[in-house]
Scaffold this motif. Structure first.
Motif, PDB file in Angstrom:
ATOM      1  N   PHE A  42       0.825  -1.206   0.000  1.00  0.00           N
ATOM      2  CA  PHE A  42       0.000   0.000   0.000  1.00  0.00           C
ATOM      3  C   PHE A  42       0.862   1.259   0.000  1.00  0.00           C
ATOM      4  O   PHE A  42       0.673   2.168  -0.812  1.00  0.00           O
ATOM      5  N   SER A  43       1.822   1.315   0.906  1.00  0.00           N
ATOM      6  CA  SER A  43       2.682   2.501   0.985  1.00  0.00           C
ATOM      7  C   SER A  43       3.623   2.576  -0.205  1.00  0.00           C
ATOM      8  O   SER A  43       3.905   3.664  -0.716  1.00  0.00           O
ATOM      9  N   ARG A  44       4.109   1.428  -0.672  1.00  0.00           N
ATOM     10  CA  ARG A  44       5.029   1.427  -1.824  1.00  0.00           C
ATOM     11  C   ARG A  44       4.365   2.005  -3.061  1.00  0.00           C
ATOM     12  O   ARG A  44       5.004   2.724  -3.847  1.00  0.00           O
ATOM     13  N   LEU A  45       3.074   1.724  -3.238  1.00  0.00           N
ATOM     14  CA  LEU A  45       2.383   2.106  -4.459  1.00  0.00           C
ATOM     15  C   LEU A  45       1.486   3.330  -4.298  1.00  0.00           C
ATOM     16  O   LEU A  45       0.831   3.750  -5.258  1.00  0.00           O
ATOM     17  N   GLY A  46       1.427   3.898  -3.094  1.00  0.00           N
ATOM     18  CA  GLY A  46       0.729   5.159  -2.901  1.00  0.00           C
ATOM     19  C   GLY A  46      -0.749   5.053  -2.605  1.00  0.00           C
ATOM     20  O   GLY A  46      -1.515   5.977  -2.906  1.00  0.00           O
ATOM     21  N   PHE A  47      -1.192   3.960  -1.978  1.00  0.00           N
ATOM     22  CA  PHE A  47      -2.598   3.777  -1.655  1.00  0.00           C
ATOM     23  C   PHE A  47      -2.902   4.198  -0.221  1.00  0.00           C
ATOM     24  O   PHE A  47      -2.103   3.979   0.692  1.00  0.00           O
ATOM     25  N   GLN A  48      -4.072   4.777  -0.036  1.00  0.00           N
ATOM     26  CA  GLN A  48      -4.605   5.073   1.292  1.00  0.00           C
ATOM     27  C   GLN A  48      -5.444   3.882   1.731  1.00  0.00           C
ATOM     28  O   GLN A  48      -6.400   3.513   1.054  1.00  0.00           O
ATOM     29  N   VAL A  49      -5.097   3.286   2.862  1.00  0.00           N
ATOM     30  CA  VAL A  49      -5.765   2.058   3.290  1.00  0.00           C
ATOM     31  C   VAL A  49      -7.070   2.369   4.003  1.00  0.00           C
ATOM     32  O   VAL A  49      -7.133   3.241   4.872  1.00  0.00           O
ATOM     33  N   GLU A  50      -8.107   1.626   3.614  1.00  0.00           N
ATOM     34  CA  GLU A  50      -9.387   1.713   4.302  1.00  0.00           C
ATOM     35  C   GLU A  50      -9.558   0.438   5.126  1.00  0.00           C
ATOM     36  O   GLU A  50      -9.851  -0.635   4.580  1.00  0.00           O
ATOM     37  N   GLN A  51      -9.335   0.509   6.433  1.00  0.00           N
ATOM     38  CA  GLN A  51      -9.365  -0.662   7.301  1.00  0.00           C
ATOM     39  C   GLN A  51     -10.682  -0.710   8.057  1.00  0.00           C
ATOM     40  O   GLN A  51     -10.851  -0.072   9.093  1.00  0.00           O
ATOM     41  N   ARG A  52     -11.606  -1.476   7.511  1.00  0.00           N
ATOM     42  CA  ARG A  52     -12.906  -1.643   8.153  1.00  0.00           C
ATOM     43  C   ARG A  52     -12.973  -3.028   8.781  1.00  0.00           C
ATOM     44  O   ARG A  52     -12.637  -4.026   8.153  1.00  0.00           O
ATOM     45  N   GLY A  53     -13.458  -3.110  10.027  1.00  0.00           N
ATOM     46  CA  GLY A  53     -13.615  -4.397  10.681  1.00  0.00           C
ATOM     47  C   GLY A  53     -12.288  -5.056  10.998  1.00  0.00           C
ATOM     48  O   GLY A  53     -11.243  -4.401  11.086  1.00  0.00           O
ATOM     49  N   GLN A  54     -12.325  -6.366  11.139  1.00  0.00           N
ATOM     50  CA  GLN A  54     -11.141  -7.131  11.519  1.00  0.00           C
ATOM     51  C   GLN A  54     -10.725  -8.129  10.451  1.00  0.00           C
ATOM     52  O   GLN A  54     -10.080  -9.128  10.743  1.00  0.00           O
ATOM     53  N   THR A  55     -11.109  -7.865   9.204  1.00  0.00           N
ATOM     54  CA  THR A  55     -10.776  -8.791   8.132  1.00  0.00           C
ATOM     55  C   THR A  55      -9.270  -8.839   7.896  1.00  0.00           C
ATOM     56  O   THR A  55      -8.554  -7.873   8.157  1.00  0.00           O
ATOM     57  N   LYS A  56      -8.802  -9.975   7.391  1.00  0.00           N
ATOM     58  CA  LYS A  56      -7.372 -10.152   7.129  1.00  0.00           C
ATOM     59  C   LYS A  56      -6.927  -9.417   5.868  1.00  0.00           C
ATOM     60  O   LYS A  56      -5.737  -9.157   5.696  1.00  0.00           O
ATOM     61  N   THR A  57      -7.876  -9.114   4.996  1.00  0.00           N
ATOM     62  CA  THR A  57      -7.554  -8.350   3.788  1.00  0.00           C
ATOM     63  C   THR A  57      -8.314  -7.033   3.816  1.00  0.00           C
ATOM     64  O   THR A  57      -9.428  -6.950   4.350  1.00  0.00           O
ATOM     65  N   VAL A  58      -7.692  -6.003   3.245  1.00  0.00           N
ATOM     66  CA  VAL A  58      -8.300  -4.667   3.218  1.00  0.00           C
ATOM     67  C   VAL A  58      -8.087  -4.060   1.832  1.00  0.00           C
ATOM     68  O   VAL A  58      -7.381  -4.631   0.989  1.00  0.00           O
ATOM     69  N   TYR A  59      -8.670  -2.887   1.616  1.00  0.00           N
ATOM     70  CA  TYR A  59      -8.578  -2.220   0.324  1.00  0.00           C
ATOM     71  C   TYR A  59      -7.812  -0.907   0.457  1.00  0.00           C
ATOM     72  O   TYR A  59      -8.022  -0.144   1.410  1.00  0.00           O
ATOM     73  N   GLY A  60      -6.931  -0.702  -0.506  1.00  0.00           N
ATOM     74  CA  GLY A  60      -6.248   0.575  -0.620  1.00  0.00           C
ATOM     75  C   GLY A  60      -6.873   1.372  -1.748  1.00  0.00           C
ATOM     76  O   GLY A  60      -7.250   0.801  -2.790  1.00  0.00           O
ATOM     77  N   VAL A  61      -6.996   2.672  -1.557  1.00  0.00           N
ATOM     78  CA  VAL A  61      -7.695   3.524  -2.529  1.00  0.00           C
ATOM     79  C   VAL A  61      -6.827   4.711  -2.928  1.00  0.00           C
ATOM     80  O   VAL A  61      -6.164   5.317  -2.087  1.00  0.00           O
ATOM     81  N   ILE A  62      -6.822   5.006  -4.199  1.00  0.00           N
ATOM     82  CA  ILE A  62      -6.312   6.276  -4.707  1.00  0.00           C
ATOM     83  C   ILE A  62      -7.498   6.987  -5.343  1.00  0.00           C
ATOM     84  O   ILE A  62      -8.069   6.483  -6.327  1.00  0.00           O
ATOM     85  N   GLN A  63      -7.900   8.110  -4.783  1.00  0.00           N
ATOM     86  CA  GLN A  63      -9.031   8.855  -5.327  1.00  0.00           C
ATOM     87  C   GLN A  63      -8.530   9.790  -6.415  1.00  0.00           C
ATOM     88  O   GLN A  63      -7.503  10.459  -6.270  1.00  0.00           O
ATOM     89  N   ILE A  64      -9.277   9.835  -7.505  1.00  0.00           N
ATOM     90  CA  ILE A  64      -8.870  10.598  -8.676  1.00  0.00           C
ATOM     91  C   ILE A  64      -9.702  11.870  -8.766  1.00  0.00           C
ATOM     92  O   ILE A  64     -10.935  11.827  -8.675  1.00  0.00           O
TER      93      ILE A  64
END
Length: 270
Positions: free
Chosen positions: A244-266
């Motif tokens: 996430f940090s290497r590629l410039g994504f802002q992480v959206e960490q919802r809940g306790q899931t093991k996977t999350v989504y990184g977002v770049i807003q345009i």
């Protein structure tokens, strides 16, 4: 039975007693992919692959399709959790991927890492008939499995089946596709790279790892995605991933899931 060596890495065949409809499907898929259709005869899949010099065999049966690499577990098309998520979306429930993507009905989505098409299905259900989802898969055999599976999969939910049919599947390298697209030509560009260290051992995902590209995403892929997207660029990764940090994504960490989504807003006005 005389069988010539093929010039492709995979061949198409059927079960040992195919009906006319299955044979027609095999011919159509051969024409669409360029992979040869080899009648099964009385040969086992392993022997057919050996005689043809093919590493993979796509086997069409009456109610489905499976991809076989001799010596490995077969890969069968099924939307798995994608089907459950799609049904929840149809009931009006939120999906973390769609929330992070800011997807609205009618949006266009480029899924750069289609895999078995679960996320493409969820995008297609949410985008609706006015939307457009393109699923890119770099593996030729997996892409053929996906094309056939999406076309002929039948569930108990008509909206799911129709959403599958609306997905446009392409066998290509996602970076090549991104480079070819005009600026701001897709609403959402999505990445779900194969995790180098899998979160869980899954009967659905495990066989897919045989075909997956384990290389990390290139920075150029994200740069091109940001040029092509109008709304968001989205990436799924493990919660603590340094990608996430290497590629410039802002992480959206919802809940306790093991996977999350990184977002770049345009900002599409720039």
């Amino acid at each position: 039975m005389s069988i010539q060596q093929t010039n492709t890495s995979f061949i198409i065949t059927t079960g040992d007693s195919p009906g006319a409809a299955t044979l027609e499907r095999a011919e159509e898929l051969s024409a669409a992919t360029g992979a040869p259709f080899i009648p099964r005869g009385r040969l086992s899949v392993a022997m057919l692959a050996k005689r043809c010099g093919a590493s993979d065999v796509l086997v069409l049966i009456q109610d489905g399709v499976r991809l076989i690499r001799p010596g490995r577990p077969p890969l069968e098309f099924h939307p798995s959790m994608g089907y459950i998520r799609a049904r929840r979306v149809l009931k009006g429930e939120a999906d973390p991927m769609l929330t992070a993507a800011r997807l609205q009905p009618g949006d266009s989505v480029l899924d750069c890492t289609a895999g078995m098409g679960a996320d493409s299905l969820v995008f297609s259900v949410a985008a609706g008939p006015a939307g457009h989802v393109t699923a890119i898969e770099s593996s030729g055999p997996v892409c053929a499995l996906l094309m056939e599976g999406m076309k002929y999969y039948r569930s108990s939910v008509l909206e799911v089946d129709e959403a599958f049919k609306r997905v446009h599947v392409r066998n290509a390298n996602h970076l090549d596709v991104l480079r070819s697209l005009p600026d701001r030509s897709m609403d959402i560009v999505y990445f779900d790279p194969m995790f180098r260290d899998p979160v869980v051992d899954s009967s659905a995902i495990g066989p897919l790892r045989t075909y997956a590209n384990p290389a990390p995403l290139e920075a150029e892929s994200i740069e091109e995605a940001c040029r092509v997207a109008r709304k968001t660029v989205l990436m799924k990764e493990k919660r603590q991933s340094s990608e996430f940090s290497r590629l410039g994504f802002q992480v959206e960490q919802r809940g306790q899931t093991k996977t999350v989504y990184g977002v770049i807003q345009i900002d599409s006005t720039t």
